[in-house]
Design an enzyme around this catalytic site. Sequence first.
Site: not given
Ligand code: ADP
Length: 356
Positions: A7, A14, A64, A153, A214, A258, A306-307, A337
């Site tokens: 990617n 990556k 990707r 996505h 954004r 966070r 989301g996770e 992905e």
């Molecule tokens: P990208 O879109 O750059 O791949 P991520 O999917 O990691 O980024 O999303 C970034 C967001 O997800 C940030 O707002 C962050 O707060 C949250 N996030 C990512 N990992 C964690 C985690 N382990 N604990 C809490 N929040 C997380």
Amino acid sequence: MLILVINCGSSSAKYQLFDISRRKLLAKGAIERIGSPVCQNHYIAIERIVKTLGSAAIAGIGHRVVHGQEEFKESALITPKVLRSLEKSSELAPLHNPPSIAGIKACADLLKEIPQVAVFDTSFHHTLPPRAFLYGLPYGLYAKYRIRRYGFHGTSHRFVANKAAGCLKRPLKRLKLITCHLGNGCSMTAVMGGKSIDTSMGFTPLEGLVMGTRSGDIDAAAVLYLMKKERLSINKMNDLLNKRSGLLGISGLSNDMRDLRRAASKGDRRARLAIDIFVYRIKKYIGAYHAAMAGLDAVIFTAGIGENHPWLVKRIERGMGAVVGKKVKFLVIPTNEELLIAEDTYKIINKETSNQ
Ligand code: ADP
């Protein structure tokens, strides 16, 4: 059989190495700060990855690729023709596709015999009907410049939609799902019978939800007004909308959920406002996609936000039962992905070998 997934972004490359028959991740890593004295370009980055992997017997490489234009409706074996077409696509995705192309060329040079496959962020959305992908612009401009909603996505939306069918123990073909990829970039997709029928990102990943940096949906006239008032060039305006807006712009604090949660719990009003706007926009899209599909079975949350932020999913879910029906499930499903890219790559190179 080993499949390498690459990617390439504008400043990073990556990689993940899978033993695909066992769906097992064997190695992963990233080369950062490409374009700096640490690593001058993508060729050097790929060279380092190849060196790290040593003598691993790689059978295929999956890349990707962000933008597949209208041409690539599914993942594709990379041939000289496909590569030429990707180079043409750089005009539509000037920031995103050139790094992938550089990665593909470097792999072709360094790992000559190994077949490569491109997996596009856009292809899952090729099933959007014209009523969902066309903007209200003069039609001739679509015909001339291919200005339309592409959606992004796609690999993640496809992956979690498939998983959701497993979780719900129902065939994907019979399900109406809304998938929410909430990372730094955020997008939502209406998935009906396994097909994307609408999605929130548009001509570029700027449209739709409020994201880390954004703006998401905005009246185009406000953009013109700002450019005039602040005397902003196209580049400066682009920067403002993509890098200084969203959660960061509203809170004036951070693009990271966070940090915002911490600040909000200490009473920071702008952090609270940023979260409120973020949640409100997602709720609006759930309502819209529920209507678009005339029904809904489940809403799926995935990616960094989301996770990892169940409190936020709860806030989105709150009060929605009365709108979409009490039977609608709200599920968190981790995305992967890279695994889907590895699986597509495996399928395509296998088909090629059995055709020979
Ligand atoms: P990208 O879109 O750059 O791949 P991520 O999917 O990691 O980024 O999303 C970034 C967001 O997800 C940030 O707002 C962050 O707060 C949250 N996030 C990512 N990992 C964690 C985690 N382990 N604990 C809490 N929040 C997380």
